[in-house]
Design an enzyme around this catalytic site. Structure first.
Site, PDB file in Angstrom:
ATOM      1  N   ASN A  12     -17.648 -53.457  33.111  1.00  0.00           N
ATOM      2  CA  ASN A  12     -16.395 -54.917  32.538  1.00  0.00           C
ATOM      3  C   ASN A  12     -16.241 -55.026  34.486  1.00  0.00           C
ATOM      4  OD1 ASN A  12     -14.307 -56.626  32.446  1.00  0.00           O
ATOM      5  ND2 ASN A  12     -13.494 -55.854  31.384  1.00  0.00           N
ATOM      6  N   TRP A  13     -16.685 -55.748  34.947  1.00  0.00           N
ATOM      7  CA  TRP A  13     -16.549 -55.855  36.100  1.00  0.00           C
ATOM      8  C   TRP A  13     -15.109 -56.409  36.458  1.00  0.00           C
ATOM      9  CZ3 TRP A  13     -21.013 -58.027  39.224  1.00  0.00           C
ATOM     10  CH2 TRP A  13     -22.527 -56.849  38.511  1.00  0.00           C
ATOM     11  N   LYS A  14     -14.022 -57.006  36.171  1.00  0.00           N
ATOM     12  CA  LYS A  14     -13.175 -57.789  35.701  1.00  0.00           C
ATOM     13  C   LYS A  14     -13.118 -58.865  37.412  1.00  0.00           C
ATOM     14  CE  LYS A  14     -11.341 -53.659  33.749  1.00  0.00           C
ATOM     15  NZ  LYS A  14      -9.433 -52.480  33.140  1.00  0.00           N
ATOM     16  N   HIS A 102      -9.660 -59.002  25.708  1.00  0.00           N
ATOM     17  CA  HIS A 102      -9.189 -57.874  26.423  1.00  0.00           C
ATOM     18  C   HIS A 102      -7.920 -57.231  26.710  1.00  0.00           C
ATOM     19  CE1 HIS A 102      -8.909 -54.780  30.233  1.00  0.00           C
ATOM     20  NE2 HIS A 102      -9.911 -54.412  29.578  1.00  0.00           N
ATOM     21  N   GLU A 104      -6.204 -56.892  29.269  1.00  0.00           N
ATOM     22  CA  GLU A 104      -5.337 -57.615  30.226  1.00  0.00           C
ATOM     23  C   GLU A 104      -5.240 -58.927  30.037  1.00  0.00           C
ATOM     24  OE1 GLU A 104      -8.786 -56.186  33.543  1.00  0.00           O
ATOM     25  OE2 GLU A 104      -7.506 -54.354  32.447  1.00  0.00           O
ATOM     26  N   GLU A 174      -9.439 -49.467  23.392  1.00  0.00           N
ATOM     27  CA  GLU A 174      -9.402 -48.851  25.143  1.00  0.00           C
ATOM     28  C   GLU A 174      -8.141 -48.831  25.403  1.00  0.00           C
ATOM     29  OE1 GLU A 174     -12.546 -50.637  28.223  1.00  0.00           O
ATOM     30  OE2 GLU A 174     -10.785 -52.562  27.522  1.00  0.00           O
ATOM     31  N   GLY A 180      -7.928 -47.703  34.254  1.00  0.00           N
ATOM     32  CA  GLY A 180      -8.065 -47.496  35.423  1.00  0.00           C
ATOM     33  C   GLY A 180      -6.259 -46.954  36.299  1.00  0.00           C
ATOM     34  N   SER A 220     -11.047 -45.594  31.571  1.00  0.00           N
ATOM     35  CA  SER A 220     -11.036 -44.561  33.121  1.00  0.00           C
ATOM     36  C   SER A 220     -12.536 -43.591  32.571  1.00  0.00           C
ATOM     37  CB  SER A 220     -10.309 -43.424  33.318  1.00  0.00           C
ATOM     38  OG  SER A 220      -8.983 -44.296  33.891  1.00  0.00           O
ATOM     39  N   GLY A 241     -14.984 -49.721  33.417  1.00  0.00           N
ATOM     40  CA  GLY A 241     -14.252 -50.903  33.975  1.00  0.00           C
ATOM     41  C   GLY A 241     -13.954 -50.570  35.855  1.00  0.00           C
ATOM     42  N   GLY A 242     -14.011 -50.023  36.292  1.00  0.00           N
ATOM     43  CA  GLY A 242     -13.977 -49.199  37.226  1.00  0.00           C
ATOM     44  C   GLY A 242     -15.417 -49.012  38.495  1.00  0.00           C
TER      45      GLY A 242
HETATM   46  P1  13P Z   1     -11.316 -48.834  33.376  1.00  0.00           P
HETATM   47  O1  13P Z   1     -12.744 -48.008  33.231  1.00  0.00           O
HETATM   48  O2  13P Z   1     -11.207 -49.104  35.240  1.00  0.00           O
HETATM   49  O3  13P Z   1     -10.535 -47.632  33.828  1.00  0.00           O
HETATM   50  O4  13P Z   1     -11.231 -50.521  32.983  1.00  0.00           O
HETATM   51  C1  13P Z   1     -11.537 -49.951  31.156  1.00  0.00           C
HETATM   52  C2  13P Z   1     -11.468 -51.362  30.659  1.00  0.00           C
HETATM   53  O5  13P Z   1     -10.881 -52.002  30.743  1.00  0.00           O
HETATM   54  C3  13P Z   1     -12.786 -51.641  30.810  1.00  0.00           C
HETATM   55  O6  13P Z   1     -12.782 -52.663  30.122  1.00  0.00           O
END
Ligand code: 13P
Length: 258
Positions: A12-14, A102, A104, A174, A180, A220, A241-242
């Protein structure tokens, strides 16, 4: 023993990577992964909307083997919803997966459990697979409410779908405190919560649905912790994510999950 569900590792590149950066990243990812990796693990990438057509064209012309997904969509097919994207448009791009609910989107943009449920149904209706997210905050975990929070999200999000649809779903657990932050749930804690997800799916949609649903862990995930997390019985993949922004790191996570 039941056959192991094929793990799904999703990036997930956000709100990162414009379409030029997206193209470079998927080309490098494709180079980094070999045919035998895909035999055991399914992989999906979820770039921002503005990148999707570019990435899809590159994937088709270079026969890239991972799947393409979106991060979000509206539940309606068309209408006066400025800024929103229809699931019909995503289906036209041959997307396999759409992330919904998600944390967020829930925390920053006010998405409710009912909204998420409408999205799950819309994504299924248009032939794509929802990756429905759930997870608790730090305060909820401290208060001993992690399981009840996740249980409520699953019951509401998966209401009104068939057992067969539930069996094909992906649910991403999650914990919000791990997203993050560099803090990861221990493999044991992640396993416990992913088992809760599966138990609730069994209670609502039956044993076959629970056996089929794929439960990802997210928060993470890095090349160094992926193998331990993925070895847990109820963890069938990761929502990354990251670390998915870098094609080398993401490929290492995929390989560690085989
Ligand atoms: P991180 O891997 O950056 O913690 O993000 C997790 C995430 O929200 C994937 O959707």
């Amino acid at each position: 023993m039941a056959e192991r569900r094929q793990p799904l590792i999703s990036g997930n590149w956000k709100m990162h990577h414009d379409h030029f950066e997206a193209l470079r990243t998927v080309q490098k990812l494709s180079y980094n992964l070999a045919d035998h990796d895909y035999a055991k693990v399914a992989v999906s990438v979820h770039p921002p909307f503005t990148d999707l057509r570019t990435v899809q064209t590159a994937m088709e012309s270079d026969r890239m083997k991972f799947a393409l997904g979106a991060q979000h969509c509206h539940w309606e097919e068309k209408g006066a919803f400025t800024g929103e994207v229809s699931p019909v448009f995503l289906a036209k791009l041959n997307l396999a997966y759409v992330i919904c609910g998600h944390s967020e989107r829930r925390e920053l943009f006010g998405e409710t459990d009912d909204d998420v449920n409408r999205k799950v149904k819309a994504i299924l209706k248009h032939g794509m697979t929802p990756i429905m997210c759930c997870g608790e905050t730090d305060a909820e975990r401290e208060a001993g409410e992690a399981q009840s929070k996740v249980e409520g999200q699953i019951r509401a999000g998966l209401a009104g779908i068939t057992a067969e649809q539930a069996a094909g779903l992906v649910v991403a657990y999650e914990p919000i405190w791990a997203i993050g932050t560099g803090k990861t749930a221990t493999p044991e804690d992640a396993q416990e919560m992913c088992a809760v997800v599966r138990r609730v799916v069994a209670e609502v949609h039956g044993a076959d649905a629970a056996a089929g649903v794929r439960v990802q862990y997210g928060g993470s995930v890095k090349p160094g912790n992926a193998a331990d997390l993925m070895s847990q019985a109820d963890i069938d993949g990761a929502l990354v994510g990251g670390a998915s922004l870098d094609a080398d790191d993401f490929a290492q996570i995929v390989v560690a999950s085989v």
